[in-house]
Structures are given as structure tokens and as C-alpha cells.
Design a protein around this motif. Structure first.
Motif, PDB file in Angstrom:
ATOM      1  N   THR A  18      11.103 -19.739  16.020  1.00  0.00           N
ATOM      2  CA  THR A  18      10.940 -20.120  14.483  1.00  0.00           C
ATOM      3  C   THR A  18       9.962 -18.908  13.270  1.00  0.00           C
ATOM      4  O   THR A  18      10.067 -19.058  12.496  1.00  0.00           O
ATOM      5  CB  THR A  18      10.216 -21.521  13.788  1.00  0.00           C
ATOM      6  N   GLY A  19       9.138 -18.740  14.292  1.00  0.00           N
ATOM      7  CA  GLY A  19       8.770 -17.256  13.011  1.00  0.00           C
ATOM      8  C   GLY A  19       7.859 -17.800  11.970  1.00  0.00           C
ATOM      9  O   GLY A  19       6.649 -17.359  11.531  1.00  0.00           O
ATOM     10  N   LEU A  20       7.032 -19.038  12.574  1.00  0.00           N
ATOM     11  CA  LEU A  20       6.034 -19.007  12.026  1.00  0.00           C
ATOM     12  C   LEU A  20       4.435 -19.551  12.308  1.00  0.00           C
ATOM     13  O   LEU A  20       3.862 -20.836  12.662  1.00  0.00           O
ATOM     14  CB  LEU A  20       6.614 -20.594  11.472  1.00  0.00           C
ATOM     15  N   LYS A  21       4.615 -19.073  13.260  1.00  0.00           N
ATOM     16  CA  LYS A  21       3.287 -18.623  13.511  1.00  0.00           C
ATOM     17  C   LYS A  21       1.768 -18.707  12.754  1.00  0.00           C
ATOM     18  O   LYS A  21       1.208 -19.273  12.863  1.00  0.00           O
ATOM     19  CB  LYS A  21       2.964 -17.689  14.855  1.00  0.00           C
ATOM     20  N   HIS A  22       1.836 -18.156  11.957  1.00  0.00           N
ATOM     21  CA  HIS A  22       1.160 -18.126  10.927  1.00  0.00           C
ATOM     22  C   HIS A  22       1.148 -20.012  10.000  1.00  0.00           C
ATOM     23  O   HIS A  22      -0.445 -20.496   9.394  1.00  0.00           O
ATOM     24  CB  HIS A  22       1.105 -17.279   8.916  1.00  0.00           C
ATOM     25  N   LYS A  23       1.801 -20.732  10.360  1.00  0.00           N
ATOM     26  CA  LYS A  23       2.099 -22.090   9.573  1.00  0.00           C
ATOM     27  C   LYS A  23       1.245 -22.558  11.493  1.00  0.00           C
ATOM     28  O   LYS A  23       1.067 -24.469  11.104  1.00  0.00           O
ATOM     29  CB  LYS A  23       3.585 -22.717   9.128  1.00  0.00           C
ATOM     30  N   ALA A  24       1.207 -22.433  12.176  1.00  0.00           N
ATOM     31  CA  ALA A  24       1.495 -23.535  13.629  1.00  0.00           C
ATOM     32  C   ALA A  24      -0.596 -23.682  13.637  1.00  0.00           C
ATOM     33  O   ALA A  24      -0.630 -24.816  13.491  1.00  0.00           O
ATOM     34  CB  ALA A  24       1.840 -22.845  14.623  1.00  0.00           C
ATOM     35  N   GLY A  25      -0.782 -22.779  12.712  1.00  0.00           N
ATOM     36  CA  GLY A  25      -2.773 -23.610  12.891  1.00  0.00           C
ATOM     37  C   GLY A  25      -2.830 -24.060  12.236  1.00  0.00           C
ATOM     38  O   GLY A  25      -3.913 -25.653  12.378  1.00  0.00           O
ATOM     39  N   HIS A  84      -6.579 -33.949  23.171  1.00  0.00           N
ATOM     40  CA  HIS A  84      -7.164 -32.776  23.917  1.00  0.00           C
ATOM     41  C   HIS A  84      -6.155 -31.470  24.708  1.00  0.00           C
ATOM     42  O   HIS A  84      -6.178 -30.638  24.146  1.00  0.00           O
ATOM     43  CB  HIS A  84      -6.887 -33.222  25.566  1.00  0.00           C
ATOM     44  N   ARG A  85      -5.232 -31.542  24.062  1.00  0.00           N
ATOM     45  CA  ARG A  85      -3.521 -30.792  24.406  1.00  0.00           C
ATOM     46  C   ARG A  85      -3.374 -30.415  23.134  1.00  0.00           C
ATOM     47  O   ARG A  85      -4.140 -28.892  22.725  1.00  0.00           O
ATOM     48  CB  ARG A  85      -2.240 -31.420  24.462  1.00  0.00           C
ATOM     49  N   ARG A  86      -3.516 -30.790  21.614  1.00  0.00           N
ATOM     50  CA  ARG A  86      -3.569 -30.078  20.391  1.00  0.00           C
ATOM     51  C   ARG A  86      -5.084 -29.187  20.615  1.00  0.00           C
ATOM     52  O   ARG A  86      -4.709 -28.591  19.683  1.00  0.00           O
ATOM     53  CB  ARG A  86      -3.563 -30.756  19.985  1.00  0.00           C
ATOM     54  N   ASN A  92      -5.024 -21.866  21.928  1.00  0.00           N
ATOM     55  CA  ASN A  92      -4.716 -20.663  22.522  1.00  0.00           C
ATOM     56  C   ASN A  92      -4.049 -19.963  21.108  1.00  0.00           C
ATOM     57  O   ASN A  92      -3.612 -18.915  21.232  1.00  0.00           O
ATOM     58  CB  ASN A  92      -3.709 -20.984  22.928  1.00  0.00           C
ATOM     59  N   TYR A  93      -3.842 -20.415  19.865  1.00  0.00           N
ATOM     60  CA  TYR A  93      -3.056 -20.522  19.329  1.00  0.00           C
ATOM     61  C   TYR A  93      -4.688 -19.481  18.237  1.00  0.00           C
ATOM     62  O   TYR A  93      -4.036 -18.120  17.899  1.00  0.00           O
ATOM     63  CB  TYR A  93      -2.841 -21.186  17.763  1.00  0.00           C
ATOM     64  N   SER A  94      -5.617 -19.964  18.757  1.00  0.00           N
ATOM     65  CA  SER A  94      -6.232 -18.696  17.336  1.00  0.00           C
ATOM     66  C   SER A  94      -7.530 -17.984  18.349  1.00  0.00           C
ATOM     67  O   SER A  94      -7.863 -16.624  17.998  1.00  0.00           O
ATOM     68  CB  SER A  94      -7.420 -19.606  16.596  1.00  0.00           C
ATOM     69  N   LYS A 121     -11.581 -29.757   9.825  1.00  0.00           N
ATOM     70  CA  LYS A 121     -11.161 -29.516   8.490  1.00  0.00           C
ATOM     71  C   LYS A 121     -11.513 -28.159   7.863  1.00  0.00           C
ATOM     72  O   LYS A 121     -11.443 -27.257   7.095  1.00  0.00           O
ATOM     73  CB  LYS A 121     -11.688 -30.959   7.848  1.00  0.00           C
ATOM     74  N   GLU A 122     -13.062 -27.460   8.414  1.00  0.00           N
ATOM     75  CA  GLU A 122     -13.665 -26.679   8.153  1.00  0.00           C
ATOM     76  C   GLU A 122     -12.454 -25.609   8.257  1.00  0.00           C
ATOM     77  O   GLU A 122     -11.816 -24.284   7.283  1.00  0.00           O
ATOM     78  CB  GLU A 122     -14.730 -26.560   8.411  1.00  0.00           C
ATOM     79  N   GLN A 123     -11.811 -25.293   9.664  1.00  0.00           N
ATOM     80  CA  GLN A 123     -10.747 -24.431   9.707  1.00  0.00           C
ATOM     81  C   GLN A 123      -9.509 -24.598   8.429  1.00  0.00           C
ATOM     82  O   GLN A 123      -9.736 -23.004   8.581  1.00  0.00           O
ATOM     83  CB  GLN A 123     -11.112 -23.899  10.996  1.00  0.00           C
ATOM     84  N   TYR A 124      -9.521 -26.054   8.758  1.00  0.00           N
ATOM     85  CA  TYR A 124      -8.202 -25.513   7.800  1.00  0.00           C
ATOM     86  C   TYR A 124      -8.509 -24.925   6.069  1.00  0.00           C
ATOM     87  O   TYR A 124      -7.348 -24.267   6.136  1.00  0.00           O
ATOM     88  CB  TYR A 124      -7.925 -27.266   7.503  1.00  0.00           C
ATOM     89  N   SER A 125      -9.456 -25.328   5.591  1.00  0.00           N
ATOM     90  CA  SER A 125      -9.547 -25.147   4.503  1.00  0.00           C
ATOM     91  C   SER A 125      -9.842 -23.466   4.948  1.00  0.00           C
ATOM     92  O   SER A 125      -9.062 -22.447   3.555  1.00  0.00           O
ATOM     93  CB  SER A 125     -11.219 -25.263   4.003  1.00  0.00           C
ATOM     94  N   LYS A 126     -10.549 -22.479   5.303  1.00  0.00           N
ATOM     95  CA  LYS A 126     -10.518 -21.244   6.061  1.00  0.00           C
ATOM     96  C   LYS A 126      -8.874 -20.512   6.404  1.00  0.00           C
ATOM     97  O   LYS A 126      -8.058 -19.983   5.725  1.00  0.00           O
ATOM     98  CB  LYS A 126     -11.160 -21.125   7.014  1.00  0.00           C
ATOM     99  N   LEU A 127      -8.107 -21.716   6.910  1.00  0.00           N
ATOM    100  CA  LEU A 127      -6.940 -20.672   6.919  1.00  0.00           C
ATOM    101  C   LEU A 127      -5.897 -21.202   5.521  1.00  0.00           C
ATOM    102  O   LEU A 127      -5.158 -20.082   5.043  1.00  0.00           O
ATOM    103  CB  LEU A 127      -6.472 -21.555   7.684  1.00  0.00           C
TER     104      LEU A 127
END
Length: 138
Positions: A18-25, A84-86, A92-94, A121-127
Motif C-alpha cells: 500500500t505504500g503507507l509505511k509512514h502511516k503504519a507507525g 504483544h504482537r503489536r 520492527n517498524y521503528s 502516546k509520546e511516540q505518537y505525538s512525535k510522529l
């Protein structure tokens, strides 16, 4: 372990196709936050009272801390959970799939889960801030 590998391959295939790597995080982080909320609301006292190693610093966190949280969770009743899987999928994504846990202090599971939620939440804000910073530079 085979199921986890299959899940990871599926996540990577979806991202690649899908080319959505930037949205996966951000999506993974929001799903992790939702998983934590569900576990905290539905888990038995036994799950929440289990002691686990505390990998999070008193202030702030990083993507590597999320990887370490996934590693710690391998030795808990939640080792086969979607949470756990997520956590592993996000690691892996990061790019932090290989990490070591050196923490010796322990906390109860409910404290650990709250710290996972806060870190996500902190990482989400950074992204979310990253694209804005790129726009200002250009």
C-alpha cells in the motif's frame, strides 16, 4: 513463534503493497494504546498483579523502550496477546527489533501497562510532529 512471524510478514506486506509505511507507525501506536486500555479494564487481578521488569525511564521514552517492553512481555501471561504482537510490530517498524533488557527494577503489570500507554502516546505525538518539521525546513 511461527504465528508471530506470519503476523510480522503480513504487516510488512501490507505496508509494502500500500505504500503507507509512514502511516503504519501511528496506526500501530493507537492500536497498542487501545489494547492496553482493554487489558486494564478487562484483565483479572492475577494479570495485573504480576511483577515485570521496568524498562521505562522516569521521564520520556524511546522506540527502543517499546521494543524492550515487548521483550519483557514474552515472560508474562500476555505473551500471546495482540498487544504483544503489536509491540513487536512497532519495534520492527521503528527498526528496533533487536534490543536488550537490562532493567533490574520491577513493577506490577498494571503500572507497566500504563507506562506502555504513556510511551506510545509520546511516540505518537512525535510522529505527528515530524511532517510539520519537514515543511518548516523546506
Amino acid at each position: 513463534m511461527t504465528n508471530m512471524r506470519t503476523f510480522m510478514l503480513l504487516v510488512l506486506a501490507i505496508v509494502a503493497v500500500t505504500g503507507l509505511k509512514h502511516k503504519a507507525g501511528p496506526i500501530l501506536l493507537m492500536e497498542i494504546i487501545d489494547d492496553v486500555k482493554k487489558i486494564l479494564n478487562q484483565s483479572s487481578a492475577m494479570n495485573l498483579n504480576q511483577f515485570v521488569r521496568d524498562v521505562f525511564p522516569p521521564v520520556g521514552c524511546s522506540e527502543e523502550h517499546i521494543c524492550q517492553a515487548a521483550m519483557v512481555m514474552m515472560d508474562t501471561e500476555l505473551s500471546y496477546s495482540m498487544l504483544h504482537r503489536r509491540l513487536f510490530a512497532y519495534a520492527n517498524y521503528s527498526g528496533h527489533l533487536q534490543c536488550n533488557v537490562t532493567a533490574s527494577e520491577e513493577h506490577r503489570m498494571h503500572v507497566f501497562l500504563e507506562k506502555i500507554k504513556d510511551c506510545c502516546k509520546e511516540q505518537y505525538s512525535k510522529l505527528l510532529k515530524q511532517p510539520d518539521e519537514k515543511k518548516q525546513v523546506n
